[in-house]
Motif scaffolding. Sequence first.
Motif, short mmCIF file in Angstrom:
data_model
loop_
_atom_site.label_atom_id
_atom_site.label_comp_id
_atom_site.label_asym_id
_atom_site.label_seq_id
_atom_site.Cartn_x
_atom_site.Cartn_y
_atom_site.Cartn_z
N ARG A 21 0.82 -1.22 0.00
CA ARG A 21 0.00 0.00 0.00
C ARG A 21 0.85 1.27 0.00
N GLU A 60 -8.95 -3.05 7.91
CA GLU A 60 -9.78 -1.99 7.34
C GLU A 60 -8.92 -0.89 6.75
N ASP A 63 -7.28 -1.96 3.68
CA ASP A 63 -8.27 -2.27 2.65
C ASP A 63 -8.10 -3.69 2.12
#
Length: 407
Positions: A21, A60, A63
Amino acid sequence: MRGRTNNLTIGERVAWYRYRRGLSQEVLAGLIGRTADWLGKVENNRIELDRLSVIKSLAEVLDVPLGDLLGEPALLDWTSDSGTATVPALRAALMNYRALGPFTNGPDQEPPSIAALKKDVGALWDAYQNSRFGYVTGRLPDLLHRAQAATDHHHGDDQDQARRLLGLTYQLAATQLTKLGESDLAWIAADRGLAAVRPTGDPLVTGSLFRSVGHALHATGRYAEAVRLTVDAAGYLEPHLTQATPELLSVYGTLFLSGSMAAARANDAATTRTFLAAADHAASQLGADANHLWTAFGPTNVAIHRVATAAELGDLQVAIDLGPRVDTTGLPMERRVRHALEVARAYSSWNRLDDAQAALLDAEQMAPEQVHHHFLSRQLTLTWIRRQRGKPTAELVGLAQRLKVLD
């Protein structure tokens, strides 16, 4: 992702996804209200990351599905019990379009009698409670097919009974798939089960199926929704409790046990206590441990959940004080082994690694399939290996190889 990160701890998996990420430790830690120092220790296995509420927060922000951080689903081994058709065959059975519309199974399908179907459903539930996961998974497709055929063929009271048995078969599929980390399929099975039993208006089987919905919500980290489901399901059952049978009382109490785990994973200690108190009251009304409708419900199962919820809430003192003292010998194997994993987690958190490893090895000896398919087993074992600085014992290496978490 199946198998690609099996040899990583959850903390190492967090680092793997963080790199993907493009996030720094400072940024990711800040997004969940933690420090970069804490996250660094998590990623380097100096802090055990085993509380699902924390893991869910990380999932969360990154993602990714909760199961990806847990390393689920894990491949189900082929055994003499399972055969060579496992989860894909069960997926195909759940996606059978005939269950969706006014179709029959064809002239060559001989539907089972209600008595034969009831016997087969009970036998497969018993096998699940004996932790024979491969056996159950391999035989569920055929049982679902025959239960649907019985529902299509019979009429009147026999059809209602076939619908109940079909609903219980779907519940078993949802429960088993949750154990294997196949959360999406578990949701489909739970939904199908409720649809099958709805025309009967049977509160007992409907209430039992709410458990499988709760399990599916747990598996995807939807803990707040699982708490609301507990309240709604209890409200649905309460009008029927004025003359409750032991079966209905067990289903009612078990809903609160499942709900207590959801509340704990949502970091809601007050609701956890409320749900445990409701379950304890139902258990006292029941009077003793029992296994009505395969709930394994009673005072001992309430005690097991007191330990598990304490661990989820970070109250390790309660978990370590109460956990080893709970006598589970009278419960089904699945419940006994699940509790043993909580005891191993509590020992590990208190750095009593010899006791923790012994508890996990004892659990593996009792039910290897169940231990091999639980994220706690994999997480604990890999963490212990990392902490031994490249010189793990042969016993620990053997355990890791059986869990398929060591190259």
